[in-house]
Design a protein around this motif. Structure first.
Motif, PDB file in Angstrom:
ATOM      1  N   LYS A  90       8.633 -14.437  36.746  1.00  0.00           N
ATOM      2  CA  LYS A  90       9.405 -13.907  37.966  1.00  0.00           C
ATOM      3  C   LYS A  90      10.361 -12.850  37.940  1.00  0.00           C
ATOM      4  O   LYS A  90      10.474 -11.930  38.558  1.00  0.00           O
ATOM      5  N   TYR A  91      11.059 -12.882  36.614  1.00  0.00           N
ATOM      6  CA  TYR A  91      11.890 -11.733  36.318  1.00  0.00           C
ATOM      7  C   TYR A  91      11.156 -10.446  36.256  1.00  0.00           C
ATOM      8  O   TYR A  91      11.688  -9.261  36.775  1.00  0.00           O
ATOM      9  N   LYS A 148      19.179 -17.675  35.114  1.00  0.00           N
ATOM     10  CA  LYS A 148      18.690 -18.787  34.910  1.00  0.00           C
ATOM     11  C   LYS A 148      17.976 -18.861  33.646  1.00  0.00           C
ATOM     12  O   LYS A 148      17.766 -19.912  32.828  1.00  0.00           O
ATOM     13  N   LEU A 149      17.013 -17.753  33.214  1.00  0.00           N
ATOM     14  CA  LEU A 149      16.578 -17.559  31.899  1.00  0.00           C
ATOM     15  C   LEU A 149      17.568 -17.817  30.665  1.00  0.00           C
ATOM     16  O   LEU A 149      17.229 -18.565  29.877  1.00  0.00           O
ATOM     17  N   LEU A 173       9.222 -24.001  32.130  1.00  0.00           N
ATOM     18  CA  LEU A 173      10.431 -23.542  33.218  1.00  0.00           C
ATOM     19  C   LEU A 173      10.875 -22.080  32.704  1.00  0.00           C
ATOM     20  O   LEU A 173      10.775 -21.060  33.589  1.00  0.00           O
ATOM     21  N   LEU A 188       8.086 -19.661  33.670  1.00  0.00           N
ATOM     22  CA  LEU A 188       8.082 -19.440  34.937  1.00  0.00           C
ATOM     23  C   LEU A 188       9.089 -18.449  35.569  1.00  0.00           C
ATOM     24  O   LEU A 188       8.794 -17.255  36.316  1.00  0.00           O
ATOM     25  N   HIS A 189      10.138 -18.492  34.873  1.00  0.00           N
ATOM     26  CA  HIS A 189      11.507 -17.403  35.254  1.00  0.00           C
ATOM     27  C   HIS A 189      11.271 -16.208  34.725  1.00  0.00           C
ATOM     28  O   HIS A 189      11.604 -15.133  35.382  1.00  0.00           O
ATOM     29  N   GLN A 190      10.709 -16.390  33.607  1.00  0.00           N
ATOM     30  CA  GLN A 190      10.576 -15.085  32.943  1.00  0.00           C
ATOM     31  C   GLN A 190       9.428 -14.247  33.649  1.00  0.00           C
ATOM     32  O   GLN A 190       9.786 -12.891  33.841  1.00  0.00           O
ATOM     33  N   HIS A 226      17.507 -14.593  38.184  1.00  0.00           N
ATOM     34  CA  HIS A 226      16.545 -15.040  37.242  1.00  0.00           C
ATOM     35  C   HIS A 226      16.822 -14.653  35.875  1.00  0.00           C
ATOM     36  O   HIS A 226      16.310 -15.487  34.988  1.00  0.00           O
ATOM     37  N   GLN A 227      17.763 -13.720  35.751  1.00  0.00           N
ATOM     38  CA  GLN A 227      17.919 -13.617  34.374  1.00  0.00           C
ATOM     39  C   GLN A 227      18.999 -14.419  33.880  1.00  0.00           C
ATOM     40  O   GLN A 227      19.048 -15.149  32.688  1.00  0.00           O
TER      41      GLN A 227
END
Length: 400
Positions: A190-191, A383-384, A183, A186-188, A380-381
């Motif tokens: 996207k960011y 969420k990360l 996870l 994934l978010h990294q 996204h930051q």
């Protein structure tokens, strides 16, 4: 050690037995890597070359080493340490110290330690997370205290005390933490993609040097852009404030390149003085301008440190902010005196010209587009940060 201290704070349902306490060196094989020298004589591009695992081959995201940038000749094999899929490698630098799982065969130099579970006592994912848990890193630091060089070695790592659950519980813990890693990855990604997209759009939605229209433009706008001096479209605010009811923004509070606060600055009661700013003002870090510390303020506060506080005059403030984030402003702001502590020069930057759309509507449309992009980046930051904090907490509570 009591039986209760041999159990983690957080545990999967169905597991109650205390964990077994052992020295890591009693459970796994630990060996230092080796380097054939001079290494340049062994580097090869031939098909039969052996994967040469360097620190730079470790992924920034994930835990598996899947490829290497270089290979060495098979003649160097007796001077190095061979590793196989499923083996773990651990950097012996105390400043690094992150474990990885080998997904390929290869050879490691003396900056790595090999961790091999020959007796298959561990689930490999669990072992990898355990070796990087805060409890292990603290043991490494304590065991290395008094040493002239804070590096890991075979004996130091082997003497670390570990508490080990059964294989089934290990597998559940390893799978849980790996899922969290996926996870985070994934978010990294996207960011990172959004940050790259923003940089690309900043370059293409502003005219290139010597041109009057950008490569990418919103429909309905056709007029050429005009050249305006920054000092004509922005004023520097210099009003000082020590108002303790206002939040403070310092250099380290801003995530470089993206213009996002990386912490909550709304804790009041500070008495540091700085430049007072209002909503829609722009903070720009003039010290070491290559660090790209900029922020579009949506609140009133105090800028503490070497900031310019800029306020738009006659143009849309969100568009002015995009000029500040742009390539031309960056190149001009970095034409500064001094090498150790360079500072942007307002007399130079403020008298330089920048391309500006004639229509305020186009300025607002561009500013709005980037504001929405910034919102996605911020999402996204956050969420990360949340996922990383969850993982940090689990590592502290799922291991003993």
């Amino acid at each position: 050690m009591t039986e209760s201290s041999n159990k983690p704070s957080i545990r999967f349902a169905g597991f109650t037995d205390p964990w077994e306490q052992r020295k890591l060196g009693e459970l796994v094989i630990i060996e230092r890597g080796g380097s054939p020298r001079p290494i340049d004589d062994y580097i090869t591009d031939e098909t039969g070359g052996l994967n040469w695992v360097k620190i730079g081959d470790a992924p920034s995201l994930g835990r598996y080493i899947t490829h290497t940038a270089e290979k060495i000749k098979p003649s160097g094999l007796n001077k190095t340490r061979q590793v196989y899929p499923g083996d773990l490698v651990l950097s012996n630098s105390m400043s690094f110290g992150k474990p990885y799982i080998m997904a390929i065969e290869g050879c490691i130099h003396d900056g790595w330690l090999l961790i091999r579970d020959a007796s298959e006592r561990f689930d490999p994912k669990y072992l990898c997370h355990m070796l990087g848990a805060p409890q292990m890193l603290e043991q490494y630091r304590m065991l290395a205290s008094g040493s002239t060089v804070n590096n890991l070695n075979k004996d130091l790592v082997g003497n670390a005390i570990v508490l080990v659950p059964g294989k089934h519980e290990q597998k559940l813990i390893g799978t849980c933490l790996d899922s969290l890693d996926s996870l985070i990855t994934l978010h990294q990604r996207k960011y990172d993609k959004l940050v790259v997209l923003k940089k690309s759009m900043l370059e293409q939605m502003f005219p290139q040097e010597g041109e009057s229209v950008p490569k990418i433009r919103f429909a309905g706008f056709t007029d050429p852009w005009e050249q305006r001096k920054l000092g004509e479209i922005a004023v520097r605010i210099t009003d000082m404030s020590s108002d303790s009811d206002l939040p403070r923004v310092e250099y380290e509070d801003i995530s470089a390149n993206v213009g996002i606060l990386n912490k909550n600055v709304n804790h009041l009661g500070h008495n540091k003085s700085g430049i007072a700013f209002k909503p829609d003002d722009i903070l720009y870090g003039k010290l070491r301008p290559y660090l790209h510390n900029w922020l579009f303020a949506d609140f009133a506060g105090v800028a503490v440190g070497d900031f310019w506080v800029l306020r738009s005059t006659g143009i849309d403030p969100t568009f002015l902010y995009r000029i500040i984030c742009g390539k031309r402003f960056d190149s001009l702001a970095n034409v500064s005196a001094g090498s150790k502590m360079p500072r942007a020069d307002w007399s130079f930057v403020g008298n330089s010209e920048y391309a500006v759309p004639k229509q305020i509507k186009e300025q607002q449309t561009i500013g709005s587009f980037f504001s929405r992009l910034d919102s996605l980046i911020t999402l996204h930051q956050r969420k990360l940060e949340l996922l990383k904090n969850i993982k940090k907490s689990l590592l502290e509570q799922m291991f003993v």
